[in-house]
Design an enzyme around this catalytic site. Sequence first.
Site, PDB file in Angstrom:
ATOM      1  N   TYR A  20      14.066  15.061  19.134  1.00 24.90           N
ATOM      2  CA  TYR A  20      14.500  14.929  17.590  1.00 24.90           C
ATOM      3  C   TYR A  20      15.769  15.235  17.844  1.00 24.90           C
ATOM      4  CZ  TYR A  20      10.438  14.594  14.367  1.00 24.90           C
ATOM      5  OH  TYR A  20       9.477  14.094  13.564  1.00 24.90           O
ATOM      6  N   GLY A  22       1.970  -1.433   6.336  1.00 18.31           N
ATOM      7  CA  GLY A  22       1.551  -1.983   5.188  1.00 18.31           C
ATOM      8  C   GLY A  22       1.564  -3.552   5.204  1.00 18.31           C
ATOM      9  N   GLY A  68       1.192   8.740   0.913  1.00 19.48           N
ATOM     10  CA  GLY A  68       2.151   9.785   0.355  1.00 19.48           C
ATOM     11  C   GLY A  68       3.532   9.653  -0.167  1.00 19.48           C
ATOM     12  N   PRO A  80       0.923  -1.225  -0.081  1.00 18.85           N
ATOM     13  CA  PRO A  80      -0.101   0.002  -0.002  1.00 18.85           C
ATOM     14  C   PRO A  80       0.986   1.284  -0.016  1.00 18.85           C
ATOM     15  CG  PRO A  80      -0.437  -1.366   1.667  1.00 18.85           C
ATOM     16  CD  PRO A  80       0.760  -1.914   1.094  1.00 18.85           C
ATOM     17  N   ALA A 115       1.427   7.636  13.698  1.00 11.63           N
ATOM     18  CA  ALA A 115       2.269   8.899  13.380  1.00 11.63           C
ATOM     19  C   ALA A 115       1.446   9.647  14.664  1.00 11.63           C
ATOM     20  CB  ALA A 115       1.557   9.713  12.259  1.00 11.63           C
ATOM     21  N   SER A 116       2.519  10.907  14.917  1.00 11.08           N
ATOM     22  CA  SER A 116       2.140  11.914  15.787  1.00 11.08           C
ATOM     23  C   SER A 116       2.360  13.439  15.287  1.00 11.08           C
ATOM     24  CB  SER A 116       3.235  11.654  17.022  1.00 11.08           C
ATOM     25  OG  SER A 116       3.016  12.718  17.923  1.00 11.08           O
ATOM     26  N   SER A 133       4.637  16.739   8.059  1.00 10.73           N
ATOM     27  CA  SER A 133       4.610  16.209   6.566  1.00 10.73           C
ATOM     28  C   SER A 133       3.220  16.473   6.214  1.00 10.73           C
ATOM     29  CB  SER A 133       4.850  14.625   6.603  1.00 10.73           C
ATOM     30  OG  SER A 133       4.256  14.027   7.395  1.00 10.73           O
ATOM     31  N   THR A 167      -0.822  10.991   4.246  1.00 12.82           N
ATOM     32  CA  THR A 167      -2.308  10.364   4.094  1.00 12.82           C
ATOM     33  C   THR A 167      -2.513  10.016   5.418  1.00 12.82           C
ATOM     34  OG1 THR A 167      -1.858   8.555   3.279  1.00 12.82           O
ATOM     35  CG2 THR A 167      -1.988  10.110   1.743  1.00 12.82           C
TER      36      THR A 167
HETATM   37  C1  LIG Z   1       9.640  16.427   6.188  1.00 17.98           C
HETATM   38  C2  LIG Z   1       8.896  15.347   6.810  1.00 17.98           C
HETATM   39  C3  LIG Z   1       8.303  15.565   8.069  1.00 17.98           C
HETATM   40  C4  LIG Z   1       7.771  14.431   8.694  1.00 17.98           C
HETATM   41  N1  LIG Z   1       7.113  14.789   9.861  1.00 17.98           N
HETATM   42  C5  LIG Z   1       6.469  13.915  10.581  1.00 17.98           C
HETATM   43  C6  LIG Z   1       5.664  14.148  11.894  1.00 17.98           C
HETATM   44  O1  LIG Z   1       5.435  15.340  12.546  1.00 17.98           O
HETATM   45  N2  LIG Z   1       4.984  13.255  12.601  1.00 17.98           N
HETATM   46  C7  LIG Z   1       5.160  11.752  12.047  1.00 17.98           C
HETATM   47  O2  LIG Z   1       4.439  10.892  12.708  1.00 17.98           O
HETATM   48  N3  LIG Z   1       5.714  11.493  10.991  1.00 17.98           N
HETATM   49  C8  LIG Z   1       6.365  12.398  10.281  1.00 17.98           C
HETATM   50  N4  LIG Z   1       7.042  12.315   8.981  1.00 17.98           N
HETATM   51  C9  LIG Z   1       7.107  10.840   8.676  1.00 17.98           C
HETATM   52  C10 LIG Z   1       5.778  10.457   7.575  1.00 17.98           C
HETATM   53  O3  LIG Z   1       5.231  11.588   7.231  1.00 17.98           O
HETATM   54  C11 LIG Z   1       4.845   9.727   8.240  1.00 17.98           C
HETATM   55  O4  LIG Z   1       5.589   8.282   8.649  1.00 17.98           O
HETATM   56  C12 LIG Z   1       3.413   9.395   7.503  1.00 17.98           C
HETATM   57  O5  LIG Z   1       2.618   8.919   8.504  1.00 17.98           O
HETATM   58  C13 LIG Z   1       3.585   8.545   6.185  1.00 17.98           C
HETATM   59  O6  LIG Z   1       2.144   8.670   5.718  1.00 17.98           O
HETATM   60  P1  LIG Z   1       2.474   8.467   4.159  1.00 17.98           P
HETATM   61  O7  LIG Z   1       0.990   8.789   3.618  1.00 17.98           O
HETATM   62  O8  LIG Z   1       3.429   9.377   3.390  1.00 17.98           O
HETATM   63  O9  LIG Z   1       2.597   7.049   4.066  1.00 17.98           O
HETATM   64  P2  LIG Z   1       3.689   6.307   3.060  1.00 17.98           P
HETATM   65  O10 LIG Z   1       4.904   6.830   2.969  1.00 17.98           O
HETATM   66  O11 LIG Z   1       3.191   6.211   1.612  1.00 17.98           O
HETATM   67  O12 LIG Z   1       3.583   4.831   3.645  1.00 17.98           O
HETATM   68  C14 LIG Z   1       4.381   4.548   4.753  1.00 17.98           C
HETATM   69  C15 LIG Z   1       3.875   3.043   5.408  1.00 17.98           C
HETATM   70  O13 LIG Z   1       2.319   3.118   5.330  1.00 17.98           O
HETATM   71  C16 LIG Z   1       1.873   1.971   4.573  1.00 17.98           C
HETATM   72  N5  LIG Z   1       0.561   2.518   4.308  1.00 17.98           N
HETATM   73  C17 LIG Z   1       0.388   3.918   3.552  1.00 17.98           C
HETATM   74  N6  LIG Z   1      -1.077   3.813   3.268  1.00 17.98           N
HETATM   75  C18 LIG Z   1      -1.619   2.729   3.643  1.00 17.98           C
HETATM   76  C19 LIG Z   1      -3.077   2.114   3.988  1.00 17.98           C
HETATM   77  N7  LIG Z   1      -3.906   3.166   3.440  1.00 17.98           N
HETATM   78  N8  LIG Z   1      -3.322   1.031   4.488  1.00 17.98           N
HETATM   79  C20 LIG Z   1      -2.221   0.475   4.867  1.00 17.98           C
HETATM   80  N9  LIG Z   1      -0.973   0.770   4.861  1.00 17.98           N
HETATM   81  C21 LIG Z   1      -0.566   2.016   4.298  1.00 17.98           C
HETATM   82  C22 LIG Z   1       2.944   1.880   3.567  1.00 17.98           C
HETATM   83  O14 LIG Z   1       2.869   0.553   2.982  1.00 17.98           O
HETATM   84  C23 LIG Z   1       4.129   2.134   4.323  1.00 17.98           C
HETATM   85  O15 LIG Z   1       4.337   0.783   4.972  1.00 17.98           O
HETATM   86  C24 LIG Z   1       7.875  13.200   8.394  1.00 17.98           C
HETATM   87  C25 LIG Z   1       8.467  12.953   7.272  1.00 17.98           C
HETATM   88  C26 LIG Z   1       9.042  13.756   6.422  1.00 17.98           C
HETATM   89  C27 LIG Z   1       9.839  13.450   5.247  1.00 17.98           C
END
Ligand SMILES: Cc1cc2nc3c(=O)[nH]c(=O)nc-3n(C[C@H](O)[C@H](O)[C@H](O)COP(=O)(O)OP(=O)(O)OC[C@H]3O[C@@H](n4cnc5c(N)ncnc54)[C@H](O)[C@@H]3O)c2cc1C
Length: 607
Positions: free
Chosen positions: A525, A317, A185, A182, A266-267, A252, A257
């Site tokens: 951090y 995922g 973002g 899956p 996430a937090s 992020s 998403t």
């Molecule tokens: C600049 C930056 C700032 C950030 N700040 C934070 C922050 O403040 N707090 C925080 O918690 N994280 C932060 N992150 C990390 C990241 O944004 C989080 O981990 C976020 O929750 C990932 O979401 P995504 O939609 O991009 O998931 P993806 O990167 O697309 O996927 C992450 C994981 O989730 C799985 N997944 C995605 N969608 C689904 C779905 N619908 N069903 C099942 N599994 C799924 C994927 O298979 C993968 O294993 C940051 C990252 C960056 C680069």
Amino acid sequence: MSQPDPRPDRAPAPGFLAAPPGALVPPRRRPPTEHEHESPDAWGFRDTYFRINERGHAVLEGNRYELSGQELTEFLPWMRRSFGVPLEPAAARPSRYPPAVPEPRHNPAFRAELEKFLPAAAICEDPLARLRRGHGHTLTELYSIRYGRLARVPDLVLFPRDEAEVERIVQAARAHGACLIPYGGGTNVSEALRCPPEEQRLIACVDLRELDQLLWLDPHNRMACIQAGAVGRHIAAQLRELGFTLGHEPDSLEHSTLGGWIATHASGMKKNRYGNIEDIVLDAEVVTAGGRLARAQALPRESTGLAPGRWIFGSEGNLGIVTRAVLRVSPLPELQQYDSALFPDFASGVEFLRELAHAGAAPASVRLLDNLQFQFGQALRTPRAGLAALRGRAERAFVTRVRGFSLEQMCACTFVFEGSRDQVRAQRRTAARLLRRHGGLRAGAENGRRGYQLTFSIAYIRDFALELGLLAESFETSIAWSQVVPLCTAVKARLAREHAARGLPGRPLVSCRVTQVYATGACVYFYFAFAGHGVEQPHEVYAELERAGRDEVLRAGGALSHHHGVGKLRQRFLPRILSPAALEWTAALKRGVDPDNVFGAGNLWRP
Ligand SMILES: Cc1cc2nc3c(=O)[nH]c(=O)nc-3n(C[C@H](O)[C@H](O)[C@H](O)COP(=O)(O)OP(=O)(O)OC[C@H]3O[C@@H](n4cnc5c(N)ncnc54)[C@H](O)[C@@H]3O)c2cc1C
């Protein structure tokens, strides 16, 4: 969450498909427009990036942020002094994106099955689309797509349009031996999306971007049902129009998403007021290899045995695809105010935060920046002229000469107060009282506001720095209050030692900040950077040093991760924090829920 009732005399649980009586069902939102598109080889929007202008100063291109378009005259000189390397623009190393993309594998039977229910546009073999779904935003991944290659990427990208299509994709993968990953973002920083190179089956990425709707909002009961592919900034904007907020604001937010937040546990920065993602999500629907986990309704709380819906938090995922969730929403706060403070040193700032957390009136967000981060923020200031410059000098003289703060020791704290007028007043009163007790000094609302608005623009610096030959990344943990200062000292010392032991050029930069507070401890951090000039495979050296930093975090008693998750990056450390039986529990759950390993991303624990 429970499986649909198999008995024929009762209708199966309907899931959250129907809006409850009295709920608003907003019209479909427009799809993102061209200018919202993301950079393929760097963090963020395509129209926003740092560059060095003709006068040799750093500028953030575009017009999305307050920092955009401003000439940052102090920034590069500060970087040169801090790293002890020249950082000549002429020696910049432009991105060589795109790398060669591995040829796709084929599975004709799976493909034929997909073509029965998905339109051609929903099945994509484009090499760059496949490449993008094969990585997140770790330094190593970014380095690889800019200057190297990825060994394996998804062979297909699928764009289901609804839950029924997700279910059929999962059934087809199970029937025809395909592997699914899956995708939300693509913002994770745990290598969760990196495809296992040893995977022999076709890997299909299931991109949830079409499942991006706010399905209903129940203002009376303060709940909303949202599809898992919805991007944070769209959710926030749409709820704001309706007078509500989730209060979940990861840094992020613009690109991550709902499904990704749930899958990574996430937090957000305002967790003190609104909670972490697991506090905000009431229930989620998940398509697993064994069928759809769904229930009739989301209730305030239940005691109905084990709750599979809770296992989805942090499943990365590995167990199934989250398709939608019911979340708690909050009315927009009556008042939002920023503020900031200075402390003579980091330890007094940490004590202040601990007492603030214990006082039970913590602001929605409070962050404590160590001295280096404070200096970094100053280096991003634009030059002040006239009265503003005079005022700046007077303030500085007051802080250093009158209050006796050292420029090399002091650190900064920023606040966001939110709530009703009474709540904000109470939060401010508590903060002011504790500030006095810990020798802090108010530094004004404007500095606080600026600190928070920098959040989104500084995320672009890491990839700019990479072009200048600097390798930088952050990593986080959580730890008990009594260990916060020893942890920060130990990690900084360890990274400096590791840097020196390898004879790396210049000086390393290691800084830290406290970003979330709890009664029992805090989230910390670390930001670590070094100059990679002349270093062979600098991203691998970086990974080695980061592992050393992580080792030190665990030795000091910190968490493997507070919110970024495990993915593949931190997998190797799991046996240090979990007993063999606990590891086997994770493996057994995976075997039970997904016996054919349809969800084969290989995150979390792989014996
Ligand atoms: C600049 C930056 C700032 C950030 N700040 C934070 C922050 O403040 N707090 C925080 O918690 N994280 C932060 N992150 C990390 C990241 O944004 C989080 O981990 C976020 O929750 C990932 O979401 P995504 O939609 O991009 O998931 P993806 O990167 O697309 O996927 C992450 C994981 O989730 C799985 N997944 C995605 N969608 C689904 C779905 N619908 N069903 C099942 N599994 C799924 C994927 O298979 C993968 O294993 C940051 C990252 C960056 C680069």
